[in-house]
Enzyme design. Structure first.
Site, PDB file in Angstrom:
ATOM      1  CD  GLU A  43       8.553  28.043  32.507  1.00 37.73           C
ATOM      2  OE1 GLU A  43       8.624  27.820  31.267  1.00 37.73           O
ATOM      3  OE2 GLU A  43       8.988  27.239  33.348  1.00 37.73           O
ATOM      4  CE  LYS A 114       7.903  23.577  34.002  1.00 35.39           C
ATOM      5  NZ  LYS A 114       8.979  24.372  33.359  1.00 35.39           N
ATOM      6  CB  CYS A 147       7.012  25.441  30.133  1.00 36.29           C
ATOM      7  SG  CYS A 147       8.069  25.523  28.655  1.00 36.29           S
ATOM      8  CB  VAL A 174      14.730  25.714  25.071  1.00 38.07           C
ATOM      9  CG1 VAL A 174      14.859  27.010  25.856  1.00 38.07           C
ATOM     10  CG2 VAL A 174      14.614  24.531  26.022  1.00 38.07           C
TER      11      VAL A 174
HETATM   12  C1  ACM Z   1      10.367  24.566  30.134  1.00 39.23           C
HETATM   13  O1  ACM Z   1       9.664  23.828  30.833  1.00 39.23           O
HETATM   14  N1  ACM Z   1      10.569  25.821  30.445  1.00 39.23           N
HETATM   15  C2  ACM Z   1      10.979  24.045  28.917  1.00 39.23           C
END
Ligand code: ACM
Length: 271
Positions: A43, A114, A147, A174
Site C-alpha cells: 500500500e 480503498k 490492507c 500495523v
Molecule cells: C491499513 O489499512 N493500512 C492498516
C-alpha cells in the site's frame, strides 16, 4: 481446461516517507529482470503511509494521467512483460484516494479505491467511491483489496462471487491479525491471495508506526504457501495453479458457493 499456472509474488520493502522518486528507483532496481506474471507491491508504496494532514498528502499524491511514477511503472511492466499491482496515492480532481492500481505495459487495467479507511486515514483520504470488481488478465480473474479491507469479509466475498481467482492485496499493516485472517478469507472463498505488506516504520509528527512485514501468499484451502519475515526486505515469486480456485467444492457433496443461503443472511445488503 486452459493452463492457469502463473508466476505470482510480491516485493516487501520499507518505503521512505515522502521520497517518491527514491522509492520508485528502488522498486525499478529490484524488479527489473524478474520473471513473473504478477507482482504485488505494498500500500502507498511510493509516498509512505503516515501523513501529517491532508496538505501533506496533496503534495505527494499523483494523478495517474500525468504521473511520472505511473509512467515508469508502465515502462517497467512493458520491458519485463509482467503485471504490477501497487498501492498508490491517487489524485482525482479535488479528491485523493488510497488506491490499488493493476498495471501492465500499456497502462492501468483497474483502479480500486480503498473502501474501508483505517484509523486516521479518513482525516486525509477520501473514501473509495467505486464497487469492487475483477479484471480478466490472460484468462485469470484478479480482484483488488487494500490492507484494512481484510477485516470486512464482504469485500473478499464480493470479489469471489464475481469470479476472482486471485486477490492482490497491497498493505501497510500495523495490527497483528491480518495475515492469519487472510488464510480464512482464502479458505471460505476458495481462492488465492497475495498480501504485500511493508516493513520498517514511519516516524512522523503524529507518532511512530511499525509495520509488520510477513507478506504472504495463501491458497484455496487456507494453505499458507509462503510468508516472509517481519523485518527483512523480500522479493518472492512462485508458480500457482489458479485452476484450483475454480473448484469450490470442499467435499464431494459440499460446495462453498452453491451451499450458500443468502436469502437468510439478514442485514447484508441492507435487507
Ligand atoms: C491499513 O489499512 N493500512 C492498516
Amino acid at each position: 481446461m486452459p493452463n492457469l499456472s502463473r508466476k505470482v509474488g510480491f516485493y516487501q520493502f520499507a518505503p521512505e516517507f515522502g521520497a517518491v522518486s527514491a522509492n520508485l528507483s528502488r522498486v525499478v532496481t529490484a524488479l527489473n529482470g524478474v520473471d513473473a506474471d504478477i507482482i504485488v507491491l505494498p500500500e502507498l508504496a511510493f509516498t509512505g503511509y503516515y501523513f501529517q494532514d491532508r496538505n501533506e498528502l496533496v503534495a505527494l499524491a499523483e494523478d495517474p494521467a500525468t504521473s511520472p511514477t505511473l509512467s515508469a511503472l508502465v515502462q517497467l511492466c512493458r520491458e519485463n512483460s509482467f503485471h504490477l499491482v501497487t498501492g498508490f496515492a491517487e489524485k482525482s480532481g479535488d479528491k485523493i484516494f488510497n488506491s490499488a492500481l493493476l498495471i501492465n505495459g500499456e497502462g492501468i487495467l483497474q483502479t480500486y479505491r480503498k473502501l474501508h479507511l483505517f484509523n486516521s486515514e479518513s482525516e486525509y483520504f477520501d473514501p473509495g467511491d467505486r464497487p469492487l470488481q475483477v479484471s480478466d488478465i490472460g484468462g485469470i480473474q484478479i480482484g483488488l483489496m487494500v490492507c484494512y479491507d481484510w477485516a470486512f469479509p464482504e469485500a473478499a466475498r464480493s470479489l469471489a462471487l464475481q469470479g476472482a481467482d486471485l486477490i492482490c492485496h497491497p498493505s501497510n499493516l500495523v495490527l497483528p491479525w491480518c495475515q492469519q485472517a487472510m488464510l480464512t478469507r482464502c479458505m471460505e472463498n476458495g481462492l488465492f491471495a497475495v498480501t504485500a505488506n511493508r516493513i520498517g516504520s514511519d516516524s512522523r509528527p503524529r507518532g511512530t508506526l511499525n509495520f509488520t512485514g510477513q507478506s504472504q501468499i495463501a491458497g484455496p484451502t487456507g494453505a499458507l504457501i509462503h510468508r516472509s519475515s517481519t523485518t527483512e526486505e523480500a522479493l518472492f515469486i512462485t508458480t500457482i495453479n489458479l485452476a484450483q480456485a475454480r473448484d469450490k467444492s470442499i467435499t464431494p457433496l459440499s460446495d462453498l458457493f452453491s451451499d450458500r443461503r443468502p436469502e437468510f443472511y439478514l442485514r447484508l445488503n441492507n435487507n
